[in-house]
Design a protein around this motif. Structure first.
Motif, PDB file in Angstrom:
ATOM      1  N   HIS A 146       0.587  -1.278  -0.630  1.00  0.00           N
ATOM      2  CA  HIS A 146       0.137   0.266  -0.152  1.00  0.00           C
ATOM      3  C   HIS A 146       1.097   1.317   0.467  1.00  0.00           C
ATOM      4  CE1 HIS A 146      -2.267   3.840   2.277  1.00  0.00           C
ATOM      5  NE2 HIS A 146      -3.048   2.769   1.145  1.00  0.00           N
ATOM      6  N   ARG A 150       2.119  11.416   2.592  1.00  0.00           N
ATOM      7  CA  ARG A 150       1.955  11.846   3.842  1.00  0.00           C
ATOM      8  C   ARG A 150       2.607  12.027   4.071  1.00  0.00           C
ATOM      9  NH1 ARG A 150      -3.201   8.749   4.883  1.00  0.00           N
ATOM     10  NH2 ARG A 150      -2.274   7.011   3.061  1.00  0.00           N
ATOM     11  N   GLU A 165      -4.300   9.862   8.223  1.00  0.00           N
ATOM     12  CA  GLU A 165      -5.403  10.362   7.963  1.00  0.00           C
ATOM     13  C   GLU A 165      -6.690   9.560   7.302  1.00  0.00           C
ATOM     14  OE1 GLU A 165      -6.069  14.946   7.838  1.00  0.00           O
ATOM     15  OE2 GLU A 165      -6.013  14.023   9.819  1.00  0.00           O
ATOM     16  N   SER A 203      -8.018   2.855  -1.793  1.00  0.00           N
ATOM     17  CA  SER A 203      -7.967   1.637  -1.822  1.00  0.00           C
ATOM     18  C   SER A 203      -8.416   1.151  -0.975  1.00  0.00           C
ATOM     19  CB  SER A 203      -5.894   1.331  -0.542  1.00  0.00           C
ATOM     20  OG  SER A 203      -5.723   1.969   0.419  1.00  0.00           O
ATOM     21  N   LYS A 210      -0.916  -0.900  -5.736  1.00  0.00           N
ATOM     22  CA  LYS A 210      -0.802   0.544  -6.134  1.00  0.00           C
ATOM     23  C   LYS A 210       0.378   0.428  -6.738  1.00  0.00           C
ATOM     24  CE  LYS A 210      -3.093   3.324  -2.663  1.00  0.00           C
ATOM     25  NZ  LYS A 210      -3.216   4.544  -1.832  1.00  0.00           N
TER      26      LYS A 210
HETATM   27  C1  FMN Z   1       1.448  15.757  -2.164  1.00  0.00           C
HETATM   28  C2  FMN Z   1       0.099  14.852  -0.735  1.00  0.00           C
HETATM   29  C3  FMN Z   1       0.444  15.069   0.266  1.00  0.00           C
HETATM   30  C4  FMN Z   1      -0.514  14.387   1.265  1.00  0.00           C
HETATM   31  N1  FMN Z   1      -0.800  14.618   2.835  1.00  0.00           N
HETATM   32  C5  FMN Z   1      -1.003  13.930   3.498  1.00  0.00           C
HETATM   33  C6  FMN Z   1      -0.823  13.323   4.658  1.00  0.00           C
HETATM   34  O1  FMN Z   1      -0.168  14.176   5.013  1.00  0.00           O
HETATM   35  N2  FMN Z   1      -1.348  12.484   5.502  1.00  0.00           N
HETATM   36  C7  FMN Z   1      -2.500  11.577   4.552  1.00  0.00           C
HETATM   37  O2  FMN Z   1      -3.166  10.782   5.896  1.00  0.00           O
HETATM   38  N3  FMN Z   1      -2.872  11.386   3.843  1.00  0.00           N
HETATM   39  C8  FMN Z   1      -2.346  12.320   2.736  1.00  0.00           C
HETATM   40  N4  FMN Z   1      -2.551  12.976   1.695  1.00  0.00           N
HETATM   41  C9  FMN Z   1      -3.467  12.319   0.844  1.00  0.00           C
HETATM   42  C10 FMN Z   1      -3.424  10.337   0.551  1.00  0.00           C
HETATM   43  O3  FMN Z   1      -1.913  10.565   0.242  1.00  0.00           O
HETATM   44  C11 FMN Z   1      -4.187   9.403  -0.418  1.00  0.00           C
HETATM   45  O4  FMN Z   1      -5.408   9.579   0.375  1.00  0.00           O
HETATM   46  C12 FMN Z   1      -3.691   8.826  -0.479  1.00  0.00           C
HETATM   47  O5  FMN Z   1      -4.807   7.966  -1.777  1.00  0.00           O
HETATM   48  C13 FMN Z   1      -4.574   8.051   0.412  1.00  0.00           C
HETATM   49  O6  FMN Z   1      -4.349   6.437  -0.092  1.00  0.00           O
HETATM   50  P1  FMN Z   1      -5.421   5.494   0.640  1.00  0.00           P
HETATM   51  O7  FMN Z   1      -6.147   5.870   0.211  1.00  0.00           O
HETATM   52  O8  FMN Z   1      -5.029   4.280  -0.349  1.00  0.00           O
HETATM   53  O9  FMN Z   1      -5.140   4.925   1.935  1.00  0.00           O
HETATM   54  C14 FMN Z   1      -1.268  13.213   0.738  1.00  0.00           C
HETATM   55  C15 FMN Z   1      -1.346  13.521  -0.978  1.00  0.00           C
HETATM   56  C16 FMN Z   1      -0.566  14.266  -1.629  1.00  0.00           C
HETATM   57  C17 FMN Z   1      -0.519  14.142  -3.000  1.00  0.00           C
END
Ligand code: FMN
Length: 453
Positions: A146, A150, A165, A203, A210
């Protein structure tokens, strides 16, 4: 395969005169980020000389819609389709024995602040933050990797904190807390826009590996190597990998930090990462992005647009395009164009869009003759095709984004839809747009040769 590297992508940008190279010394505290923000993270900028470091830094690699379109071989208003194809048809990655990211392996004396030019962005940010790190974890049940971006706060020495988050990783951290075991993670830095884009697949909805989406997007198997100190696969040709664990039940204060909506957030207790190893290429390039710039919101927004398109398509089969503008964090505002075939299509598209995701707060529906990527055209449609008493729909007290600053109760928001479509059958009558025949073929520079830009 070197072509899967950040360097190969930067070379391509340089050849197309799309890489801005700065030789002057620039302070990672405020100045480096400030320069990136001047273009909202849409320009690729290489800082060869961050003050106090021997390591160059790059930003703006993943913040431009037209460059994603070039990479995926489509026009910039057609990105939904290759992204959908990759999500629907992931292809296997390839594990290789080694790669350039293993050129240097450091296991002792790790001090992240000293090793790399991590920027401090805003006046009241608590510390420097790594903003472009893609966190990779292995699902112990499925074996799938995954990845997700973050933000990582640099706490000192080998200690970072991680802001998590979204549900999947949050659940995994909670599970390891319960079993009192450390969760292995690896942070990927110095990658091309495809790896960033693949990391943004949701996800929860799609449940994919991914790296397989990454492979499908680039049309060839992404090459991966094993980490040195944790059981995780990482891309073989990136600039740098930071390996370590999230120890169970340990939390430290994270933030404040300048967030998505342009205000300070954070300040809560979050998990930390203890770094056990850093591997990097020779002469590595540190990668960062400016928080809440296009480079932050667009990659995630492109995935959101894909989801939104199919949600609306389910209701209105003649949907033409969807756009989540960067100014609304690619989530709060949606603009959707449809080819109306029923009088109720505008309102139904509003329903579909507002229900597609908690974060969509305001949606504007326009006819297919309006350019959803041109804010002036959208405003023109609102100005000339809306009667507020009939065309504005307000839903009070719906589930909303916790990042939304205006709410009275966190996570609860009013939602609004504007139906800016003309009455059915009037686009070639009362609402026919004026046109100048042949104006597209007139090039201003042919008539005003001294013109700049
Ligand atoms: C530049 C950038 C910074 C991010 N920062 C965070 C973060 O600090 N914490 C967080 O939970 N998601 C953050 N995100 C969003 C997650 O990377 C994004 O929601 C991701 O799709 C989560 O994957 P998941 O749905 O598979 O868990 C960020 C995304 C980007 C592009």
């Amino acid at each position: 395969m070197e072509k899967q590297s950040l360097r190969a992508y930067m070379k391509r940008l340089e050849e197309n005169k799309q890489l801005w190279v700065c030789d002057k010394e620039v302070d990672p505290k405020f100045d480096m980020g400030a320069l990136v923000r001047k273009f909202n993270g849409t320009r690729a900028m290489l800082f060869k000389n961050p003050k106090g470091y021997n390591m160059p830094a790059v930003a703006g690699i993943c913040g431009c819609r037209t460059r994603y379109a070039e990479l995926l071989g489509v026009k910039s208003d057609e990105l939904v389709f290759p992204i959908t194809k990759a999500v629907a048809n992931p292809i296997p990655y390839k594990v290789v024995s080694t790669g350039a990211v293993k050129e240097n392996i450091i296991k002792r004396g790790i001090d992240i602040k000293k090793m790399m030019p991590v920027p401090t962005f805003h006046e009241k940010d608590s510390n420097p933050f790594i903003t472009a790190g893609i966190v990779a974890v292995r699902d112990s049940e499925t074996g799938k990797t995954h990845t997700s971006v973050r933000r990582l706060q640099v706490l000192g020495g080998n200690k970072l904190s991680v802001l998590i988050e979204s549900p999947l990783l949050m659940d995994q951290v909670a599970e390891f807390d319960r079993s009192n075991k450390p969760l292995e993670i690896a942070v990927i830095l110095g990658y091309d826009p495809i790896t960033m884009l693949a990391s943004q697949v949701n996800s929860q909805v799609y449940g994919l590996d991914k790296y397989e989406v990454d492979s499908a997007l680039r049309g060839e198997a992404l090459e991966l190597v094993k980490c040195e100190t944790v059981d995780i696969l990482v891309p073989a040709h990136v600039e740098m990998i930071i390996e370590g664990v999230i120890p169970p039940k340990v939390r430290e204060k994270e933030g404040p930090f300048g967030e998505m909506a342009g205000y300070y957030g954070g300040g809560n207790m979050q998990p930390i990462m203890e770094v056990s190893c850093v591997t990097h290429r020779n002469n590595p390039i540190f990668q960062f992005n400016f928080p809440s710039s296009s480079e932050h919101v667009l990659p995630n927004g492109l995935m959101r647009e894909m989801h939104l398109y199919w949600q609306v398509k389910n209701m209105i089969s003649t949907v033409k395009g969807v756009h989540l503008p960067t100014v609304g964090g690619c989530r709060f505002h949606a603009i959707i164009s449809i080819k109306k075939t029923n009088e109720g299509d505008g309102k139904s598209a509003i329903l579909a869009a507002l229900a597609s995701n908690k974060d969509v707060k305001h949606v504007v529906i326009v006819d297919h003759d309006v350019d959803i990527f041109n804010p002036r055209d959208v405003e023109w449609a609102i100005a000339t095709r809306v009667q507020a008493d009939n065309d504005v729909v307000i839903i009070p007290g719906a589930k909303g984004s916790p990042l939304e600053p205006t709410h009275e109760m966190r996570g609860v928001t009013a939602k609004m839809g504007i139906d800016a479509t003309a009455p059915l059958g009037t686009l070639d009558g009362k609402f026919e747009r004026t046109k100048i025949p042949g104006s597209e073929r007139l090039n201003l520079k042919d008539y005003f040769p001294g013109l700049e830009g």
